[in-house]
Design an enzyme around this catalytic site. Structure first.
Site, short mmCIF file in Angstrom:
data_model
loop_
_atom_site.label_atom_id
_atom_site.label_comp_id
_atom_site.label_asym_id
_atom_site.label_seq_id
_atom_site.Cartn_x
_atom_site.Cartn_y
_atom_site.Cartn_z
N LYS A 33 38.76 72.75 -1.86
CA LYS A 33 37.68 71.95 -2.46
C LYS A 33 37.81 70.50 -1.99
O LYS A 33 38.88 69.89 -2.09
CB LYS A 33 37.79 71.99 -4.00
CG LYS A 33 36.74 71.14 -4.70
CD LYS A 33 36.73 71.41 -6.20
CE LYS A 33 37.65 70.53 -7.01
NZ LYS A 33 37.23 69.11 -7.08
N ASP A 60 32.40 69.53 -3.48
CA ASP A 60 32.21 69.23 -4.91
C ASP A 60 31.69 67.80 -5.06
O ASP A 60 32.44 66.89 -5.40
CB ASP A 60 33.58 69.42 -5.61
CG ASP A 60 33.55 69.09 -7.09
OD1 ASP A 60 32.47 69.05 -7.69
OD2 ASP A 60 34.65 68.84 -7.64
N LYS A 62 28.57 67.19 -6.72
CA LYS A 62 27.76 67.16 -7.95
C LYS A 62 26.47 66.37 -7.76
O LYS A 62 26.20 65.38 -8.46
CB LYS A 62 28.57 66.55 -9.11
CG LYS A 62 29.87 67.28 -9.40
CD LYS A 62 30.59 66.67 -10.57
CE LYS A 62 31.91 67.35 -10.88
NZ LYS A 62 32.95 67.20 -9.82
N ASP A 65 19.86 63.78 -8.35
CA ASP A 65 18.91 62.75 -7.89
C ASP A 65 17.53 63.38 -7.97
O ASP A 65 17.37 64.46 -8.54
CB ASP A 65 19.29 62.33 -6.45
CG ASP A 65 18.84 60.90 -6.12
OD1 ASP A 65 17.68 60.56 -6.45
OD2 ASP A 65 19.63 60.15 -5.53
N THR A 119 33.97 68.81 -18.49
CA THR A 119 34.94 69.19 -19.51
C THR A 119 35.75 67.99 -20.00
O THR A 119 36.41 68.08 -21.03
CB THR A 119 35.91 70.28 -18.98
OG1 THR A 119 36.41 69.83 -17.73
CG2 THR A 119 35.22 71.60 -18.82
N ARG A 210 46.91 69.78 -8.37
CA ARG A 210 48.27 69.27 -8.24
C ARG A 210 49.40 70.29 -8.33
O ARG A 210 50.40 70.12 -7.61
CB ARG A 210 48.48 68.13 -9.25
CG ARG A 210 47.68 66.89 -8.87
CD ARG A 210 47.43 65.98 -10.03
NE ARG A 210 46.55 66.59 -11.02
CZ ARG A 210 46.24 66.04 -12.18
NH1 ARG A 210 46.77 64.88 -12.52
NH2 ARG A 210 45.42 66.66 -13.00
O1 C5P Z 1 45.12 68.73 -10.17
P1 C5P Z 1 44.21 69.54 -11.05
O2 C5P Z 1 44.51 71.04 -11.01
O3 C5P Z 1 44.11 69.01 -12.44
O4 C5P Z 1 42.78 69.36 -10.35
C1 C5P Z 1 41.63 69.95 -10.87
C2 C5P Z 1 40.46 69.66 -9.98
O5 C5P Z 1 39.29 70.16 -10.62
C3 C5P Z 1 40.21 68.18 -9.72
O6 C5P Z 1 39.62 68.08 -8.41
C4 C5P Z 1 39.20 67.80 -10.77
O7 C5P Z 1 38.36 66.75 -10.36
C5 C5P Z 1 38.39 69.10 -10.86
N1 C5P Z 1 37.70 69.26 -12.14
C6 C5P Z 1 38.35 69.31 -13.36
N2 C5P Z 1 37.63 69.48 -14.52
C7 C5P Z 1 36.31 69.58 -14.47
C8 C5P Z 1 35.64 69.54 -13.25
C9 C5P Z 1 36.38 69.36 -12.09
O8 C5P Z 1 39.57 69.24 -13.42
N3 C5P Z 1 35.64 69.78 -15.56
#
Ligand code: C5P
Length: 242
Positions: A33, A60, A62, A65, A119, A210
């Site tokens: 992503k 991603d 989003k 517009d 979220t 991460r």
């Molecule tokens: O590192 P981690 O597993 O927390 O990363 C989650 C990824 O999913 C990040 O790129 C974050 O921006 C994305 N994301 C999220 N919650 C959302 C939408 C996207 O954690 N509701």
């Protein structure tokens, strides 16, 4: 190894850091992503580079517009070779339809996914921007709009997946971030599920950042997650879309 349900969030500050990571994993182990941070520094060329290396790329960004602008942006994203892209459902029916019509014209059509309520939002914040009522009901209403306008799925919390899956059946896709492999650090995520739990709740694609990107051995973590997914899948027969 079948990592087709797994999407690794390449949340890196530079293209070189992201390159160093993808050199350690293979397209068979995961999809990837590209979000706002990496896209802002690395740009469209990096999306194409990943696609040319064989990775399925979820772009991603989003989009939100006016309908014509979003439709054009979706066409350009598809032209970069993105496998999945997303738009914000709060852009409304005409914007969503314009986005879908734009990608329907593309020969290698990407999956078009809707973002409903982020979220990270809490109930009072959603109310402050003018959406009142139960958060879950908002998510469900916007998901219905996404389904009705022909989108291929939505991004949602794994904790919302079960409720949505009951009403929106496959191949409508549920893409869930907030995934933490058993025993790993939750970092700043609050409401997380393990990969097996998310699959059991009805998720199709799991976004993990991460726990994989910061791991000393990313391949080993991916292997463990894929194994966990396979075990969870063995308990059900649902096929993934796309
Ligand atoms: O590192 P981690 O597993 O927390 O990363 C989650 C990824 O999913 C990040 O790129 C974050 O921006 C994305 N994301 C999220 N919650 C959302 C939408 C996207 O954690 N509701």
């Amino acid at each position: 190894m079948d990592g087709s349900r797994l999407i690794v969030a390449l949340d890196f500050a530079t293209a070189d850091e992201a390159r160093a990571f993808v050199a350690r994993v293979t397209p068979a182990q995961c999809r990837v992503k590209v979000g706002l941070e990496l896209f802002t520094v690395a740009g469209p060329a990096f999306v194409t580079e990943l696609a040319e290396r064989g990775f399925d790329v979820f772009l991603d960004l989003k989009f939100h517009d006016i309908p014509n602008t979003v439709a054009q942006a979706c066409s350009r994203a598809a032209g970069l070779g993105a496998w999945m892209l997303n738009v914000h459902t709060l852009g409304g029916r005409r914007m969503l339809e314009a986005a879908r019509e734009a990608i329907d014209k593309v020969s290698r059509r990407p999956l078009l996914i809707g973002v409903t309520v982020l979220t990270s939002h809490e109930a009072h914040e959603v109310e402050e921007v003018g959406l009142s009522g139960d958060l879950g009901a908002q998510v469900e209403r916007l998901t219905a709009l996404a389904a009705d306008t022909g989108l291929d799925g939505v991004v949602c919390s794994p904790l919302e997946a079960e409720r949505l899956r009951r009403r929106f059946s496959a191949p409508f896709a549920l893409v869930t971030p907030g995934i933490r492999p058993t025993g790993s650090d939750r970092q700043d995520q609050r409401r997380t599920l393990t990969p097996a739990e998310a699959i059991a709740q009805g998720a199709d694609y799991l976004v993990v950042g991460r726990p994989v990107t910061r791991a000393p051995d990313p391949s080993a973590v991916l292997g463990a997650i894929v194994q966990e997914i396979r075990t969870a899948e063995g308990r059900q027969s649902r096929k993934i879309p796309g």
